[in-house]
Design an enzyme around this catalytic site. Structure first.
Site, PDB file in Angstrom:
ATOM      1  CG  ASP A  11      29.620  19.127  37.383  1.00  0.00           C
ATOM      2  OD1 ASP A  11      28.700  19.673  36.742  1.00  0.00           O
ATOM      3  OD2 ASP A  11      30.500  18.374  36.932  1.00  0.00           O
ATOM      4  CG  ASP A 130      24.293  12.792  32.534  1.00  0.00           C
ATOM      5  OD1 ASP A 130      24.754  13.853  31.801  1.00  0.00           O
ATOM      6  OD2 ASP A 130      23.964  12.698  33.647  1.00  0.00           O
TER       7      ASP A 130
END
Length: 252
Positions: A11, A130
């Site tokens: 990330d 997500d």
């Protein structure tokens, strides 16, 4: 039998790798290209870079990351975050990425999945989802790095993404992300059962048993791993040797 894949997830925000809990409280984990190079040497099957603030801040993914990585990393790698057009995709693939991951832009413009898969091939197009559990059951799709609820059912959207031409689903449980208490097996299993394309499970890996369970109990094709690798709790090699000892086919 197709081997199960172990994929470190990087990330990225402001050019650094970070890790948080449920997408919040981020802490630094290093330089993305250096980490990717390390995981290449370690025997990872692929690497995923997700620019986690790109969509929220309305800026394009840093294409330079793709170029820098191509010079040093020889396993397949995926780049996602803020990719909103066929031109963005073309530029990133041209710089060396093997796949791109789209999330917010895919929901807002589903035609992007169809168009890009026709141009570049579905194997290049990963649709990231997500998902967060809903009161009363089921899971809802969130956008913009987990900030924006959509009201869209995650299982329905996974099936729709496949119909439009996605080659893989990158499924992140927002409830489990960064908690290190295991993948969301119920969510992962539901998506695996709903689609015929590979599903990459993400969110919650805290030990090697969690990797075993997401493969054996939920049927995931690949496991995304972050914290336990980034902070040195386990190596890729240890993970693969453990999975092999549990009868799971992995590339050593």
């Amino acid at each position: 039998m197709i081997s199960k894949r172990i994929i470190p997830c990087l990330d990225v925000t402001n050019g650094r790798v970070v890790k948080g809990i449920s997408f919040l409280n981020l802490r630094d984990a290093g330089d993305p290209v250096e980490l990717a190079e390390f995981y290449d040497r370690e025997g990872a099957d692929e690497v995923v870079f997700l620019d986690i603030t790109a969509s929220h801040e309305q800026r394009k993914t840093v294409v330079e990351l793709a170029s820098r990585t191509a010079e040093k990393v020889f396993i397949p790698y995926t780049i996602g975050g803020g990719i909103g057009s066929v031109e963005n995709i073309r530029e990133i693939l041209r710089m060396g990425a093997d796949k791109i991951s789209i999330n917010t832009s895919a929901v807002k413009n589903p035609g992007l999945i169809k168009e890009s898969s026709m141009i570049f091939g579905s194997q290049c197009i990963v649709v990231a989802i997500d998902a967060k559990s809903k009161t009363g059951g089921g899971w809802e799709v969130y956008l913009n790095g987990g900030r924006t609820p959509t009201g869209i059912d995650a299982i329905w959207w996974a099936k729709e993404a496949e119909k439009l031409g996605a080659g893989e689903i990158l499924l992140t449980s927002m409830d489990k992300d960064g908690t290190k208490d295991g993948y969301d097996l119920q969510l992962t299993s539901a998506v695996v059962d709903a689609v015929n394309i590979p599903v990459i499970a993400s969110g919650g890996a805290g030990n090697l048993e969690h990797l075993r369970d997401v493969f054996n109990l939920a049927g995931a094709d690949a496991a995304l791993v972050a914290s336990i690798f980034h902070y040195g709790e386990f190596t890729v090699r240890q993970a693969k040797e453990y999975l092999r000892s549990e009868g799971i086919d992995v590339r050593l």
